[in-house]
Design an enzyme around this catalytic site. Structure first.
Site, mmCIF file in Angstrom:
data_model
loop_
_atom_site.group_PDB
_atom_site.id
_atom_site.type_symbol
_atom_site.label_atom_id
_atom_site.label_comp_id
_atom_site.label_asym_id
_atom_site.label_seq_id
_atom_site.Cartn_x
_atom_site.Cartn_y
_atom_site.Cartn_z
ATOM 1 C CD GLU A 1 -2.966 -1.199 2.234
ATOM 2 O OE1 GLU A 1 -2.859 -0.358 3.146
ATOM 3 O OE2 GLU A 1 -3.849 -2.066 2.206
ATOM 4 C CE LYS B 1 -9.748 -3.300 4.895
ATOM 5 N NZ LYS B 1 -8.800 -4.375 5.319
#
Length: 431
Positions: free
Chosen positions: A210, A340
């Site tokens: 990330e 999410k």
């Protein structure tokens, strides 16, 4: 709102890790079109909706998504093409009933989510509304603020080859008044961190999944101390201008009811004390997955120990799953949800999870995944659903910057202010 789907089409693409994922196109009878790419996680909870993979070892080591794509082009398109739909909820209900499994394993959560999101984007085009406004209307929410970013600085765990046990240390630009300012502050600290890690560890700016820096920290304590040092070297006050958040991802080092952290074996009680110690020494405003996803009996003790000082944020623990969220609310086990959408599989179910968290006065962080694409719908979702925070990743890598740049665009278009921090009236002061 009533609309008719003309055709659904999907194909396989690659995510930011070079692994396959699904892209879908939804065309309405009105000729409005929505095209969406869905992400994929590396640090996944056991209760997440099931991504359908091909399991063909000769192709992408079994990670191909041709089966999920075929389900959209075949069975799902057959069921939905020509269908008059009154709402996102109706579409998502049809998809859930068509799959007919508890975890969306037959058609695949990746296939179902791609259709759910592509339909939403097509309808926003049909309405000629920005996607963030369409998302806001889904939950009957006013547009008031932009979410405050929590931005990866250092990474370990499954995002960085496990050179240190916990998964991420993140920056929270707490004093910034705008998204533009928040990203400028983050850039300064990130550059300071790059210089510090090169000087201290001899590592160049090689990054994790990330975008976080991933030098060979000897332990978590050093990782946190280095984060504070980089903030100060960039000219900011840690605990005032910039705070920290951590993604502990405890499930990944929990075995036989012990936490195998920094070459120690800790009981749940000792792990809670370790987190409390970090909280007393570092400016932590959010602790994500401080205990393992199945360590239910001890989450209330964790919340009782640190919940008045910081966000006790559930990711793998909650999996954006309404049932798990309700249980955590009843047990007083957390005060924040990491949302999410692909953990649950449809927009409507994710909206239900968000509403449940809000009903308990929890905070909500809208989150990307480690395997992302250049699609930017997540930024619109975080604005439309009034996310308190957004967790995208670092300010490197195009799939991350697509979302940050979309937030800057929304800020320029709407002049919405950045949400104030802290949002819950509590603050862990370090100066």
């Amino acid at each position: 709102m009533t609309t008719i789907i003309k055709q659904l089409k999907a194909w396989e693409i690659l995510d930011s890790r070079g692994r396959p994922t699904v892209k879908a196109r939804c065309e309405l009878e009105s000729r409005a079109v929505g095209i969406v790419s869905v992400p994929s996680g590396a640090s996944t909870g056991a209760a997440e909706a099931h991504e359908l993979r091909d399991n063909d070892p000769a192709r992408y080591r079994g990670l191909g998504c041709r089966k999920a794509v075929a389900n959209i082009n075949g069975e799902i398109n057959t069921a939905l093409a020509g269908r008059l739909l009154a709402s996102q909820q109706e579409l998502d209900t049809i998809l859930i009933e068509l799959d007919a499994t508890a975890n969306k394993s037959r058609l695949g959560a990746n296939a179902i989510l791609a259709v759910s999101l592509a339909f939403a984007r097509a309808v926003s085009q049909e309405r000629q509304y920005p996607l963030y406004q369409h998302f806001a209307d889904m939950q009957e929410l006013p547009l008031r603020t932009l979410p405050r970013p929590t931005i990866n600085l250092f990474s370990g765990g499954k995002h960085a080859g496990g050179q240190v046990d916990i998964q991420d240390v993140l920056l929270v630009p707490a004093a910034a008044q705008t998204m533009d300012e928040a990203l400028a502050v983050t850039f300064a600290v990130y550059q300071s961190a790059s210089e510090l890690t090169f000087k201290k560890y001899g590592t160049r700016s090689l990054t994790a999944d990330e975008g976080g820096l991933a030098p060979p920290f000897p332990d978590t304590e050093t990782m946190l101390a280095d984060a504070v040092e980089t903030i100060e070297q960039a000219g900011y006050v840690a605990g005032k201008d910039v705070m920290l958040a951590i993604d502990v991802a405890s499930s990944h080092f929990y075995q036989d009811k012990l936490y195998h952290l920094d070459h120690e074996q800790l009981s749940s009680a000792a792990m809670i004390e370790r987190l409390g110690n970090w909280l007393s020494r570092y400016p932590l405003v959010s602790i994500e997955d401080g205990l393992a996803e199945d360590d239910w009996n001890n989450w209330p003790d964790l919340y009782a120990r640190i919940g008045s000082q910081t966000l006790v944020l559930g990711d793998d623990f909650l999996c954006t799953n309404p049932g798990r969220i309700q249980r955590a609310i009843a047990n007083q086990a957390a005060n924040a949800l990491l949302l999410k959408v692909n953990q649950i599989g449809t927009l409507s179910e994710a909206a239900q999870s968000c509403q449940l968290a809000r009903s308990a006065n929890w905070r909500v962080t809208i989150s990307a995944r480690s395997g992302e694409t250049e699609d930017n719908w997540l930024a619109d979702l975080a604005v439309g659903w009034a996310g308190d925070q957004i967790k995208i990743g670092s300010i490197t890598h195009g799939e991350r910057l697509a979302k940050y740049n979309r937030l800057l665009e929304i800020e320029a278009d709407t002049h919405l202010p950045l949400i104030a921090w802290p949002t819950d009236g509590s603050q862990n002061n370090h100066s």
